[in-house]
Design an enzyme around this catalytic site. Sequence first.
Site, mmCIF file in Angstrom:
data_model
loop_
_atom_site.group_PDB
_atom_site.id
_atom_site.type_symbol
_atom_site.label_atom_id
_atom_site.label_comp_id
_atom_site.label_asym_id
_atom_site.label_seq_id
_atom_site.Cartn_x
_atom_site.Cartn_y
_atom_site.Cartn_z
ATOM 1 N N HIS A 28 -26.479 6.036 11.594
ATOM 2 C CA HIS A 28 -25.181 6.124 12.400
ATOM 3 C C HIS A 28 -24.136 5.776 11.618
ATOM 4 C CE1 HIS A 28 -28.879 5.003 14.878
ATOM 5 N NE2 HIS A 28 -28.329 5.781 16.077
ATOM 6 N N HIS A 263 -21.520 9.315 16.013
ATOM 7 C CA HIS A 263 -22.374 8.349 16.307
ATOM 8 C C HIS A 263 -23.705 8.161 15.756
ATOM 9 C CE1 HIS A 263 -24.512 5.525 18.787
ATOM 10 N NE2 HIS A 263 -25.486 6.359 18.778
ATOM 11 N N HIS A 476 -44.579 -11.332 44.031
ATOM 12 C CA HIS A 476 -44.879 -12.593 43.164
ATOM 13 C C HIS A 476 -46.027 -12.619 42.291
ATOM 14 C CE1 HIS A 476 -41.002 -13.264 45.113
ATOM 15 N NE2 HIS A 476 -40.715 -14.484 44.355
HETATM 16 C C1 LIG Z 1 -31.414 -1.251 25.040
HETATM 17 C C2 LIG Z 1 -30.888 0.054 24.587
HETATM 18 N N1 LIG Z 1 -30.718 1.188 25.034
HETATM 19 C C3 LIG Z 1 -30.597 2.393 24.393
HETATM 20 C C4 LIG Z 1 -30.440 2.406 23.121
HETATM 21 C C5 LIG Z 1 -30.011 3.839 22.490
HETATM 22 N N2 LIG Z 1 -28.611 3.677 21.959
HETATM 23 C C6 LIG Z 1 -28.324 3.512 20.665
HETATM 24 S S1 LIG Z 1 -26.634 3.351 20.267
HETATM 25 C C7 LIG Z 1 -26.321 4.095 21.966
HETATM 26 C C8 LIG Z 1 -24.990 4.091 22.561
HETATM 27 C C9 LIG Z 1 -24.154 2.859 22.210
HETATM 28 O O1 LIG Z 1 -22.844 3.147 22.568
HETATM 29 P P1 LIG Z 1 -21.852 2.027 21.486
HETATM 30 O O2 LIG Z 1 -22.252 0.700 21.542
HETATM 31 O O3 LIG Z 1 -20.377 2.409 22.161
HETATM 32 O O4 LIG Z 1 -21.828 2.524 20.273
HETATM 33 P P2 LIG Z 1 -20.928 3.573 19.233
HETATM 34 O O5 LIG Z 1 -21.376 4.805 19.565
HETATM 35 O O6 LIG Z 1 -19.358 3.221 19.865
HETATM 36 O O7 LIG Z 1 -21.312 3.226 18.006
HETATM 37 C C10 LIG Z 1 -27.380 3.947 22.831
HETATM 38 C C11 LIG Z 1 -27.556 4.127 24.102
HETATM 39 C C12 LIG Z 1 -30.529 0.976 22.266
HETATM 40 N N3 LIG Z 1 -30.440 1.151 21.086
HETATM 41 N N4 LIG Z 1 -30.986 0.127 23.052
#
Ligand SMILES: Cc1ncc(C[n+]2csc(CCOP(=O)(O)OP(=O)(O)O)c2C)c(N)n1
Length: 667
Positions: A28, A263, A476
């Site tokens: 990333h 990203h 529960h």
């Molecule tokens: C609990 C969880 N759900 C989904 C993901 C998959 N995931 C990784 S980054 C991301 C998007 C995050 O967006 P943001 O925090 O705005 O990151 P940016 O693209 O700005 O770096 C997702 C959905 C994860 N790592 N953890």
Amino acid sequence: MTIPSRLEKANAIRALSMDAVQKANSGHPGMPMGMADIAEVLWCDFLKHNPSDPAWVDRDRFVLSNGHGSMLIYSLLHLTGYDLSIDEIQNFRQLHSKTPGHPEYLLTPGVETTTGPLGQGISNAVGMALAEKVLAAQFNRDQHNIIDHFTYVFMGDGCMMEGISHEVCSLAGTLGLGKLVAFWDDNNISIDGEVDGWFTDDTPARFEAYGWHVIRGVDGHDAQALRQATEQARGETRRPSLICCKTIIGWGSPNKGGKASSHGAALGEDEVALVREKIGWAHAPFEIPAEIYTAWDARDQGENSQSVWKQGFENYRAEHPDLAAEFERRMAGQLPENWQATAKQYIQETNEAAEKLATRQASQKTLNAFGPVLSEIIGGSADLTGSNLTLWSDAKPITTDDVSGNYIYFGVREFGMSAITNGICLHGGFIPYAGTFLMFSEYARNALRMAALMQVPSIFVYTHDSVGLGEDGPTHQAVEQTATLRCIPNMSVWRPCDTVETAVAWQVAIESEDKPTCLLLSRQGLPCQARDTGQIQNIRRGGYVLSDCAGEPQVIIIATGSEIELAMNAAQELAIAGIKVRVVSMPSTDMFDVQDDDYRQSVLPDYIRRRIAIEAGVSNGWYKYVGSEGKIIGIDTFGESAPAGDVFKHFGFTVENVVNTVKELLT
Ligand SMILES: Cc1ncc(C[n+]2csc(CCOP(=O)(O)OP(=O)(O)O)c2C)c(N)n1
Ligand SMILES: [Mg+2]
């Protein structure tokens, strides 16, 4: 030698990040390129740390809650002089490198917690900041602030969207964790694109409503503005601070900057070359000019700050020798000298008293006995204190105005509570526990998994462990939870059958150094079983012979928790009928599994194939112990709402059914 500008230093992060991701063709780049300027200001101007001693107890904690941007922290650790070589950076995301896909605690020096599951980093950070505040209240004296550090967090839109961020940030506001400073990477992008279609909260107002100190609208690429905001945040000690940083994801990338395409994928060779041109980075991949390394190197300053702290600690020791020794003991994770004797004596007394109690009551009695000798115990419940019985006689509540205590009212926040508990563990100086109903371990599940993955000894106290809770009904009544908790690698699960096993389970949990423990406790009263000294010693082995017959058993009944009583009653009837029965109590299958072969054979000899397992929960895990010729009395459906006795009867948990099942097995 010219002194590099802030931008040049930040660009070193950008270059390392995009090149490492490009080389791995995985990772990333967007977040590290977007947050590089913020990181430069925080790490170069504010962060108190010593790269040569990542375990220095009074270092500031830095948590990368948006852990997908792992190359940001690896770059920072490498550049500031941690034991993380350029080869490790080049090996990003490769087998056995110190630079795994997401930051992992214990693997990389300087990584304070494993992040990646969004929302949990900020939650661990709340735990760390709480630990800092409580420890400071317990140990700091007069002018001696031996614990006095900040917890800094980077978090993205993803962390903000996750529900757990509400749980923990709300509590952090209430408790006034003033030395928690979070930087929100407000880039308007998440994986699916521009967030306008799914994330339009007024985030600053949300945090203000929690009682946070919010600094709005900071340009995340303006070092001066960031410096000023960070100073302002540090100056506010009554409330946690959120610095809202407007950033551009993938800053520096002409075609992917500001877009979701930066990203989570390599930029591509062509785009990487364009970035080099645009940001003026003329160096080959993984080549950092000496002056940039020099400008980043934090080792001398780190040594200095730590030696100043050490001198301060020696002055403290001169005035408060006992407190200093206690502080060192706790931070080293050592139990007090009188611990073993206290535990042993209490277990002996408990065995002699032979009280019939619910194991949740037994747990509270154990806390009453162990708590007074363990100043490191801290814990609480997610609004079920009176049911979980997690509050013990000398425990003192932690409040906004007085955090010197050791009992936390977590509110109805199971997931947040569990991740905070992990954060307290990670900070050091405490043995934390967290209570709720076993059913709601479901709400907390990923934090349990993270505790196991990180090898931190959090203790999870789960009462109302089966259909035995009765009238509250199937919503529960835990059925599959015990089995699924046992499936988590490196999680120790205990389901004790009486007061003595409960005390031993607590003892083992408290002594654990590298794994979390779940204590599964009954709502209903359970009789105390008779044991000799050898049997008491064997409880900690997870499974042991609780009652035996003369000669070779024809059948072995294995049971846990509340079903031990049933197994013992059935064994008695079977003995009267001339059937030779052994009863094995198996409070912890994982502990039993790691015993040596001789011991396991002494309890469950291979040649005795007729075996029955009894547990008020799903049956599948028990085939491992009863084999294909064995039988299981379990519950493979949801429970029922009725008085406990009726529910047990309905599901076949009766002496009659056990006796008949044994007889069937023998024919
Ligand atoms: C609990 C969880 N759900 C989904 C993901 C998959 N995931 C990784 S980054 C991301 C998007 C995050 O967006 P943001 O925090 O705005 O990151 P940016 O693209 O700005 O770096 C997702 C959905 C994860 N790592 N953890
Ligand atoms: Mg984002």
